[in-house]
Design an enzyme around this catalytic site. Sequence first.
Site, PDB file in Angstrom:
ATOM      1  N   ASP A  26      43.270  48.831  37.135  1.00  0.00           N
ATOM      2  CA  ASP A  26      43.206  47.276  36.869  1.00  0.00           C
ATOM      3  C   ASP A  26      42.496  47.090  37.741  1.00  0.00           C
ATOM      4  O   ASP A  26      42.058  46.644  38.841  1.00  0.00           O
ATOM      5  CB  ASP A  26      44.629  46.222  37.937  1.00  0.00           C
ATOM      6  CG  ASP A  26      45.667  47.019  36.882  1.00  0.00           C
ATOM      7  OD1 ASP A  26      45.514  46.957  35.316  1.00  0.00           O
ATOM      8  OD2 ASP A  26      46.944  47.089  37.663  1.00  0.00           O
TER       9      ASP A  26
ATOM     10  N   LYS B 152      50.747  45.461  25.957  1.00  0.00           N
ATOM     11  CA  LYS B 152      52.044  44.269  25.556  1.00  0.00           C
ATOM     12  C   LYS B 152      53.041  44.160  24.736  1.00  0.00           C
ATOM     13  O   LYS B 152      52.190  42.594  25.384  1.00  0.00           O
ATOM     14  CB  LYS B 152      52.427  43.924  26.944  1.00  0.00           C
ATOM     15  CG  LYS B 152      52.512  44.754  28.530  1.00  0.00           C
ATOM     16  CD  LYS B 152      52.819  43.833  29.679  1.00  0.00           C
ATOM     17  CE  LYS B 152      52.757  44.950  30.873  1.00  0.00           C
ATOM     18  NZ  LYS B 152      51.764  45.105  31.364  1.00  0.00           N
TER      19      LYS B 152
ATOM     20  N   ILE C  86      56.187  38.865  15.786  1.00  0.00           N
ATOM     21  CA  ILE C  86      56.574  39.172  14.229  1.00  0.00           C
ATOM     22  C   ILE C  86      56.061  40.880  14.041  1.00  0.00           C
ATOM     23  O   ILE C  86      55.317  41.522  14.123  1.00  0.00           O
ATOM     24  CB  ILE C  86      56.654  38.140  13.925  1.00  0.00           C
ATOM     25  CG1 ILE C  86      55.403  38.287  12.719  1.00  0.00           C
ATOM     26  CG2 ILE C  86      56.950  36.860  13.625  1.00  0.00           C
ATOM     27  CD1 ILE C  86      54.992  37.899  11.652  1.00  0.00           C
ATOM     28  N   PRO C  87      57.079  41.303  13.588  1.00  0.00           N
ATOM     29  CA  PRO C  87      57.297  42.952  13.319  1.00  0.00           C
ATOM     30  C   PRO C  87      56.234  42.760  12.167  1.00  0.00           C
ATOM     31  O   PRO C  87      55.395  44.107  12.514  1.00  0.00           O
ATOM     32  CB  PRO C  87      58.727  43.478  12.159  1.00  0.00           C
ATOM     33  CG  PRO C  87      59.549  42.222  12.958  1.00  0.00           C
ATOM     34  CD  PRO C  87      58.252  40.915  12.981  1.00  0.00           C
TER      35      PRO C  87
ATOM     36  N   GLY D 190      49.055  51.505  40.272  1.00  0.00           N
ATOM     37  CA  GLY D 190      47.716  50.071  40.447  1.00  0.00           C
ATOM     38  C   GLY D 190      47.140  50.543  42.217  1.00  0.00           C
ATOM     39  O   GLY D 190      46.371  51.658  42.153  1.00  0.00           O
ATOM     40  N   ARG D 191      47.559  49.421  42.978  1.00  0.00           N
ATOM     41  CA  ARG D 191      46.630  48.886  44.341  1.00  0.00           C
ATOM     42  C   ARG D 191      46.495  49.565  44.804  1.00  0.00           C
ATOM     43  O   ARG D 191      45.769  49.788  45.577  1.00  0.00           O
ATOM     44  CB  ARG D 191      47.421  47.230  43.781  1.00  0.00           C
ATOM     45  CG  ARG D 191      46.564  46.253  43.244  1.00  0.00           C
ATOM     46  CD  ARG D 191      47.196  44.753  43.398  1.00  0.00           C
ATOM     47  NE  ARG D 191      48.039  45.078  42.257  1.00  0.00           N
ATOM     48  CZ  ARG D 191      49.277  44.366  42.415  1.00  0.00           C
ATOM     49  NH1 ARG D 191      48.589  42.888  43.139  1.00  0.00           N
ATOM     50  NH2 ARG D 191      50.184  44.421  41.801  1.00  0.00           N
TER      51      ARG D 191
HETATM   52  O1  C5P Z   1      49.462  47.265  41.305  1.00  0.00           O
HETATM   53  P1  C5P Z   1      50.130  48.080  40.491  1.00  0.00           P
HETATM   54  O2  C5P Z   1      50.308  49.901  40.717  1.00  0.00           O
HETATM   55  O3  C5P Z   1      51.346  47.617  41.288  1.00  0.00           O
HETATM   56  O4  C5P Z   1      50.354  47.785  39.138  1.00  0.00           O
HETATM   57  C1  C5P Z   1      51.247  48.033  38.544  1.00  0.00           C
HETATM   58  C2  C5P Z   1      50.401  47.640  36.301  1.00  0.00           C
HETATM   59  O5  C5P Z   1      51.543  48.224  36.325  1.00  0.00           O
HETATM   60  C3  C5P Z   1      50.276  46.588  36.267  1.00  0.00           C
HETATM   61  O6  C5P Z   1      48.852  47.254  35.463  1.00  0.00           O
HETATM   62  C4  C5P Z   1      51.068  45.902  35.609  1.00  0.00           C
HETATM   63  O7  C5P Z   1      50.443  44.915  33.917  1.00  0.00           O
HETATM   64  C5  C5P Z   1      51.816  46.904  35.000  1.00  0.00           C
HETATM   65  N1  C5P Z   1      53.333  46.880  34.837  1.00  0.00           N
HETATM   66  C6  C5P Z   1      53.765  46.477  35.910  1.00  0.00           C
HETATM   67  N2  C5P Z   1      55.796  45.936  35.672  1.00  0.00           N
HETATM   68  C7  C5P Z   1      55.549  45.997  34.433  1.00  0.00           C
HETATM   69  C8  C5P Z   1      55.221  46.239  33.266  1.00  0.00           C
HETATM   70  C9  C5P Z   1      54.197  47.158  33.536  1.00  0.00           C
HETATM   71  O8  C5P Z   1      53.466  46.166  36.959  1.00  0.00           O
HETATM   72  N3  C5P Z   1      57.181  45.864  33.644  1.00  0.00           N
END
Ligand code: C5P
Length: 253
Positions: free
Chosen positions: A27, A78, A82-83, A230-231
């Site tokens: 991210d 994400k 519609i299908p 992520g972070r």
């Molecule tokens: O930084 P962090 O570890 O919170 O990032 C989580 C990642 O997972 C983000 O890119 C977020 O878009 C994704 N994500 C989420 N929850 C979900 C699906 C995807 O946090 N249910």
Amino acid sequence: MDNYNSVNTEKIRKNLKTKDRLILSMDVPNKNEVLSILRELENSISTVKIGLELIYNEGTKIIDTVIDCGYKVLLDAKLMDIPNTIAGALKGISKLGVSMITMHTFGGSGMMTRAKEELLQISSKNGVMSPLLFGVTVLTSLDDSDLNAFGFKTDYASIVKNLARTAIESKIDGIICSPNEVSVLRESFGNDFLIATPGIRLPEDDAGDQKRYNTPEKAIDDGADFIIVGRSIIKSKNKIGTVSNYLERMERR
Ligand code: C5P
């Protein structure tokens, strides 16, 4: 890691090494940051998640950049529509060479079934393995009060469970949920589907905007196949050290 076979969950699971199970959520807004992080990580993990931030800032060519550095790509698209529209989008996405794709289970069973069929058709026509399709249940940034505001009368765990059931019956390959719901999904639906969990934090990390989060140990112990981080890694001063810390914690389970 072998390329994925969308119909044999057990075989996929057996071939996964720890480095395949930690997915980095990239991210960041630009290619330079991507390259600098990937250089630092030296292929200590196998898969990078590319989501809305990077795609809308850099375009889909960033996927080639990441693949050229020797990583597989989870495209966190994400998808929800519609299908027919989703099937059309997947025709384009199939050209990108990604290994995993996400869609919102809220798009419903018709959308998920059609999406999986479309991917299988395209991959069999092209003689390649189909990317794995994962259904996002309830975003890990939402909790019961958010869901109650939408009019849901039950708790998030039941909603996650119902969405997961719909996804499994639609024959997509995996579920995205928080680490706190993995055990209930495994108890209710068994092991014949994959689980990937975002919302992962080390004890010393800030939660940020995540409301349903937990440790890598909890996710792995309860039966997650992949954790998405992520972070906790991206913001760390010593990214390779943090990745090693994650891998060791996962290895010890
Ligand atoms: O930084 P962090 O570890 O919170 O990032 C989580 C990642 O997972 C983000 O890119 C977020 O878009 C994704 N994500 C989420 N929850 C979900 C699906 C995807 O946090 N249910």
